[in-house]
Scaffold this motif. Structure first.
Motif, PDB file in Angstrom:
ATOM      1  N   GLN A 120       0.821  -1.206   0.000  1.00 54.78           N
ATOM      2  CA  GLN A 120       0.000   0.000   0.000  1.00 54.78           C
ATOM      3  C   GLN A 120       0.857   1.259   0.000  1.00 54.78           C
TER       4      GLN A 120
ATOM      5  N   SER B 158       2.484   1.594  -3.391  1.00 53.58           N
ATOM      6  CA  SER B 158       1.483   1.959  -4.405  1.00 53.58           C
ATOM      7  C   SER B 158       1.136   3.437  -4.328  1.00 53.58           C
TER       8      SER B 158
ATOM      9  N   TYR C 194      -1.867  -2.579  -9.788  1.00 51.30           N
ATOM     10  CA  TYR C 194      -3.317  -2.556  -9.555  1.00 51.30           C
ATOM     11  C   TYR C 194      -3.678  -1.497  -8.520  1.00 51.30           C
ATOM     12  N   TYR C 195      -2.999  -1.527  -7.392  1.00 53.26           N
ATOM     13  CA  TYR C 195      -3.304  -0.551  -6.341  1.00 53.26           C
ATOM     14  C   TYR C 195      -2.827   0.839  -6.730  1.00 53.26           C
TER      15      TYR C 195
ATOM     16  N   LEU D 199      -5.640   2.467  -8.588  1.00 50.07           N
ATOM     17  CA  LEU D 199      -6.731   2.891  -7.704  1.00 50.07           C
ATOM     18  C   LEU D 199      -6.367   4.178  -6.969  1.00 50.07           C
ATOM     19  N   TYR D 200      -5.138   4.237  -6.463  1.00 49.06           N
ATOM     20  CA  TYR D 200      -4.708   5.450  -5.767  1.00 49.06           C
ATOM     21  C   TYR D 200      -4.555   6.620  -6.741  1.00 49.06           C
TER      22      TYR D 200
ATOM     23  N   TYR E  10      -9.873   5.169  -0.176  1.00 50.24           N
ATOM     24  CA  TYR E  10      -9.137   4.293  -1.095  1.00 50.24           C
ATOM     25  C   TYR E  10      -8.183   3.389  -0.310  1.00 50.24           C
TER      26      TYR E  10
ATOM     27  N   CYS F 233      -8.420  -0.593  -0.542  1.00 45.86           N
ATOM     28  CA  CYS F 233      -7.256  -1.329  -1.048  1.00 45.86           C
ATOM     29  C   CYS F 233      -6.666  -2.244   0.023  1.00 45.86           C
ATOM     30  N   SER F 234      -6.632  -1.781   1.254  1.00 46.41           N
ATOM     31  CA  SER F 234      -6.107  -2.609   2.343  1.00 46.41           C
ATOM     32  C   SER F 234      -6.978  -3.838   2.558  1.00 46.41           C
TER      33      SER F 234
ATOM     34  N   ASN G 173      -8.927  -5.357   0.297  1.00 49.92           N
ATOM     35  CA  ASN G 173      -8.680  -6.266  -0.828  1.00 49.92           C
ATOM     36  C   ASN G 173      -7.342  -6.971  -0.697  1.00 49.92           C
ATOM     37  N   SER G 174      -6.339  -6.225  -0.262  1.00 53.09           N
ATOM     38  CA  SER G 174      -4.996  -6.770  -0.151  1.00 53.09           C
ATOM     39  C   SER G 174      -4.912  -7.845   0.933  1.00 53.09           C
TER      40      SER G 174
END
Length: 294
Positions: A82, A85, A169-170, A173-174, A211, A215-216, A218-219
């Motif tokens: 994260q 990213s 991927y992340y 999103l960011y 976000y 993301c966290s 999902n990760s």
């Protein structure tokens, strides 16, 4: 029929093929596996009800405990991926010449099969591979490093591959989050005398919290459920150093044909994932998922 109703029906019709596939290939197998965890089910023997014996066996199984510890340890990739990213998103958010090409290059590993990625890194991490050859030629090491064959480095190598593959991927999103920041806020902060660092930490990062939360979450789910890279490169070895719960469940089902025991392991994995997800939800409720305006 109202326009909104027609649009809703059209939306569900477009989603129908995907929903049907998810129901048939995800939800139905999950529901079918729920009773299995209470049975001694094997294609080689007689099926019988054994209650919670599969769970008792699991927590008395040293390999299962190791797989849980390794899976929890694997979650350590979450903050690393994260942070990297976010930094990468900040970098590619700049208006530089050819930046679109860099964004595409960073995203290519995401759309590449993890099996293909694993095979590629398997060649690179090989004792006679490119990385060891480069280190030997540079005089940094005297003997090749067993990245995947040494228990001290195998898990770190698997983590590195996962981070490398998921970074793009992340990042995207960011990047979407950074580009949604109102320009007026940035301009106002500059007028008030804020420098680039202050604008980032006081304006952009608070707006990125939803976000970061998403993301966290999902990760973490992906980290606990890691399977393909372990299956391709290490098979849980060496000496169970990379034995994760998802792979152990697979081995028990399709190598040892202990489907009931495998279902029980899967249930424990679901509980672990739920606990970690609840922690992330709690963070979001306390402010991690709130926008700047809130």
């Amino acid at each position: 029929m109202k326009v909104k109703t027609r649009q809703t029906i059209k939306a569900y019709l477009f989603m129908a093929p995907a929903i049907i596939m998810i129901v048939v290939f995800v939800f139905v197998p999950i529901l079918d596996s729920l009773p299995l965890m209470f049975f001694d089910y094997s294609v080689l023997g007689k099926t019988k009800f054994i209650g919670f014996n599969n769970f008792i066996q699991a927590f008395c199984d040293s390999e299962f405990r190791i797989s849980i510890l390794n899976s929890v340890l694997f979650v350590a990739v979450v903050p690393v991926i994260q942070i990297l990213s976010i930094l990468l998103a900040i970098l590619v958010n700049k208006k530089l010449r050819g930046i679109a090409i860099f964004r595409t290059l960073f995203y290519i590993p995401v759309i590449t099969s993890m099996v293909a990625v694993s095979i590629m890194w398997g060649f690179l991490f090989d004792p006679s591979g490119l990385i060891n050859t480069a280190l030997l030629d540079a005089g940094l090491i005297k003997t090749p490093i067993g990245f995947l064959s040494d228990g001290k480095t195998a898990m770190l190598s698997i983590m590195f591959i996962t981070i490398w593959q998921g970074l793009g991927y992340y990042m995207m999103l960011y990047l979407a989050g950074l580009q949604s920041v109102p320009k007026e806020l940035e301009e106002a902060s500059i007028v008030d005398g804020a420098n680039s660092w202050q604008t980032l930490t006081k304006i952009k990062m608070p707006l990125l919290k939803p976000y970061i939360w998403f993301c966290s979450l999902n990760s973490i789910i992906s980290a606990v459920g890691v399977f393909d890279v372990v299956y391709v490169l290490t098979k849980g070895g060496p000496d169970d150093a990379t034995l994760v719960i998802n792979y152990y469940s697979y081995v028990k089902a399709f190598s040892d044909f202990e489907f009931g025991y495998s279902a029980a392991i899967g249930a424990v994995q679901a509980v672990i994932t739920s606990i970690l997800s609840i922690v992330i939800f709690a963070y979001g409720k306390r402010g991690g998922g709130m926008t700047y305006s809130e």
